[in-house]
Scaffold this active site. Sequence first.
Site, PDB file in Angstrom:
ATOM      1  CE1 TYR A 127       1.473   1.712  15.014  1.00 10.55           C
ATOM      2  CE2 TYR A 127       0.765   2.551  17.146  1.00 10.55           C
ATOM      3  CZ  TYR A 127       0.568   1.723  16.065  1.00 10.55           C
ATOM      4  OH  TYR A 127      -0.544   0.914  16.014  1.00 10.55           O
ATOM      5  CB  VAL A 176      -1.014   0.044   1.169  1.00 11.49           C
ATOM      6  CG1 VAL A 176      -2.099  -1.001   1.005  1.00 11.49           C
ATOM      7  CG2 VAL A 176      -0.318  -0.068   2.521  1.00 11.49           C
ATOM      8  NE  ARG A 233       9.505  -3.099  18.268  1.00  9.52           N
ATOM      9  CZ  ARG A 233       8.384  -3.262  17.563  1.00  9.52           C
ATOM     10  NH1 ARG A 233       8.409  -3.969  16.453  1.00  9.52           N
ATOM     11  NH2 ARG A 233       7.248  -2.740  17.970  1.00  9.52           N
ATOM     12  CE  LYS A 273      -1.830   2.985  13.550  1.00  7.98           C
ATOM     13  NZ  LYS A 273      -2.762   2.299  12.641  1.00  7.98           N
TER      14      LYS A 273
HETATM   15  P1  NDP Z   1      -0.910  -7.355  11.992  1.00  5.84           P
HETATM   16  O1  NDP Z   1       0.565  -7.205  11.907  1.00  5.84           O
HETATM   17  O2  NDP Z   1      -1.506  -8.705  12.090  1.00  5.84           O
HETATM   18  O3  NDP Z   1      -1.610  -6.620  10.761  1.00  5.84           O
HETATM   19  C1  NDP Z   1      -1.024  -5.642   9.950  1.00  5.84           C
HETATM   20  C2  NDP Z   1      -1.438  -5.952   8.524  1.00  5.84           C
HETATM   21  O4  NDP Z   1      -1.006  -4.877   7.667  1.00  5.84           O
HETATM   22  C3  NDP Z   1      -0.807  -7.239   8.017  1.00  5.84           C
HETATM   23  O5  NDP Z   1      -1.812  -8.061   7.463  1.00  5.84           O
HETATM   24  C4  NDP Z   1       0.186  -6.779   6.949  1.00  5.84           C
HETATM   25  O6  NDP Z   1       0.237  -7.711   5.907  1.00  5.84           O
HETATM   26  C5  NDP Z   1      -0.452  -5.454   6.509  1.00  5.84           C
HETATM   27  N1  NDP Z   1       0.564  -4.518   5.972  1.00  5.84           N
HETATM   28  C6  NDP Z   1       1.619  -3.993   6.617  1.00  5.84           C
HETATM   29  N2  NDP Z   1       2.343  -3.236   5.785  1.00  5.84           N
HETATM   30  C7  NDP Z   1       1.729  -3.293   4.580  1.00  5.84           C
HETATM   31  C8  NDP Z   1       1.994  -2.740   3.309  1.00  5.84           C
HETATM   32  N3  NDP Z   1       3.076  -1.950   3.085  1.00  5.84           N
HETATM   33  N4  NDP Z   1       1.147  -3.005   2.287  1.00  5.84           N
HETATM   34  C9  NDP Z   1       0.056  -3.789   2.486  1.00  5.84           C
HETATM   35  N5  NDP Z   1      -0.251  -4.345   3.663  1.00  5.84           N
HETATM   36  C10 NDP Z   1       0.576  -4.105   4.702  1.00  5.84           C
HETATM   37  O7  NDP Z   1      -1.344  -6.483  13.253  1.00  5.84           O
HETATM   38  P2  NDP Z   1      -2.740  -5.856  13.690  1.00  5.84           P
HETATM   39  O8  NDP Z   1      -3.880  -6.631  13.173  1.00  5.84           O
HETATM   40  O9  NDP Z   1      -2.618  -5.629  15.131  1.00  5.84           O
HETATM   41  O10 NDP Z   1      -2.676  -4.427  12.976  1.00  5.84           O
HETATM   42  C11 NDP Z   1      -3.738  -3.908  12.185  1.00  5.84           C
HETATM   43  C12 NDP Z   1      -3.853  -2.420  12.443  1.00  5.84           C
HETATM   44  O11 NDP Z   1      -4.230  -2.221  13.813  1.00  5.84           O
HETATM   45  C13 NDP Z   1      -2.582  -1.607  12.241  1.00  5.84           C
HETATM   46  O12 NDP Z   1      -2.882  -0.411  11.553  1.00  5.84           O
HETATM   47  C14 NDP Z   1      -2.123  -1.309  13.661  1.00  5.84           C
HETATM   48  O13 NDP Z   1      -1.366  -0.118  13.731  1.00  5.84           O
HETATM   49  C15 NDP Z   1      -3.449  -1.179  14.367  1.00  5.84           C
HETATM   50  N6  NDP Z   1      -3.401  -1.343  15.804  1.00  5.84           N
HETATM   51  C16 NDP Z   1      -2.860  -2.476  16.373  1.00  5.84           C
HETATM   52  C17 NDP Z   1      -2.782  -2.598  17.748  1.00  5.84           C
HETATM   53  C18 NDP Z   1      -2.180  -3.795  18.406  1.00  5.84           C
HETATM   54  O14 NDP Z   1      -1.975  -3.775  19.626  1.00  5.84           O
HETATM   55  N7  NDP Z   1      -1.894  -4.875  17.717  1.00  5.84           N
HETATM   56  C19 NDP Z   1      -3.287  -1.533  18.633  1.00  5.84           C
HETATM   57  C20 NDP Z   1      -3.868  -0.413  17.941  1.00  5.84           C
HETATM   58  C21 NDP Z   1      -3.908  -0.335  16.576  1.00  5.84           C
HETATM   59  P3  NDP Z   1       1.608  -7.965   5.076  1.00  5.84           P
HETATM   60  O15 NDP Z   1       2.731  -7.931   6.069  1.00  5.84           O
HETATM   61  O16 NDP Z   1       1.408  -9.299   4.454  1.00  5.84           O
HETATM   62  O17 NDP Z   1       1.674  -6.875   4.069  1.00  5.84           O
END
Ligand code: NDP
Length: 256
Positions: free
Chosen positions: A153, A62, A197, A157
């Site tokens: 980060y 993305v 980490r 956000k």
């Molecule tokens: P995950 O790491 O499971 O999900 C992140 C997803 O984003 C992955 O499926 C990854 O797929 C995709 N992604 C990352 N970079 C790219 C890229 N350049 N292009 C396309 N896809 C991308 O973690 P979460 O489900 O926790 O995260 C989802 C969202 O929730 C994020 O925005 C995170 O900041 C937010 N969030 C998470 C929290 C937590 O504690 N976990 C708390 C608050 C918010 P792939 O690597 O295959 O591209």
Amino acid sequence: MSTNNWLEGRHALVTGGGTGIGASAATHLHSAGAKVSLLGRRLGPLERTAAIVSGSVHQCDVTDRAAIEQAFAAARAANGPIEMLIVNAGIAESAPFAKMTRDSWDRIIAVNLTAAFESVQAALPDLLASENGRLVFVASVASLRGVPYAAHYAASKHGLLGLMRSLAAEYAKTKLTVNAVCPGYVDTPMTDQSVARVSQITGRSEEQARGAITNMNASGRLVDPDGIGTMILTLCLPKSRDINGAAVTIDGGTSA
Ligand code: NDP
């Protein structure tokens, strides 16, 4: 129409839809009858989730606008106009601010903020043409307060909420709604990476590191991704048309 198919036949596109919160959102949207397109870089997780939600898979980084345009066109060809867009793809890194590199800053802003701008622009005509256009950003409690060792980060956000609120205000007279969910620490692969980490940097065991992160949530437990998927589904329902510009905290009371 039964309460189970409120989104029957409508198309939802989820960025980062293969894992964690994105996969949960896809599952809930599918359970309400939506056709689901999943975007991400790794085919494995996308295909695993697609098998559960009968979704279409679109490999896409993305941070690349041309790749977004191409993937969204393929998603439209598979499932029709994009009526719901879940901007969920995100990454996290950590460093003391004085040692934070420009490369790390650029990576975080590119995925968490600039890609949100690009994704919304690519879907906007579809979203505005829909009777019930829905745009949901996956933001964070880091959208609402500062985070030591993760200034980039938190900045990305916070920016996401500024984008959400501006679009909600700009399109308030249309049928499109724009909202965000703001989770605390969630039980997903991203948190597993944070645990690893912290453990590596501090020399604490993984169990201790997970305990420390879990205790950052006021509830003392990690947020269940299922609850976030449920809220995203709720925001996407036709009946939620008057919820616009909301930042819904799902953090076990952390920001209360
Ligand atoms: P995950 O790491 O499971 O999900 C992140 C997803 O984003 C992955 O499926 C990854 O797929 C995709 N992604 C990352 N970079 C790219 C890229 N350049 N292009 C396309 N896809 C991308 O973690 P979460 O489900 O926790 O995260 C989802 C969202 O929730 C994020 O925005 C995170 O900041 C937010 N969030 C998470 C929290 C937590 O504690 N976990 C708390 C608050 C918010 P792939 O690597 O295959 O591209």
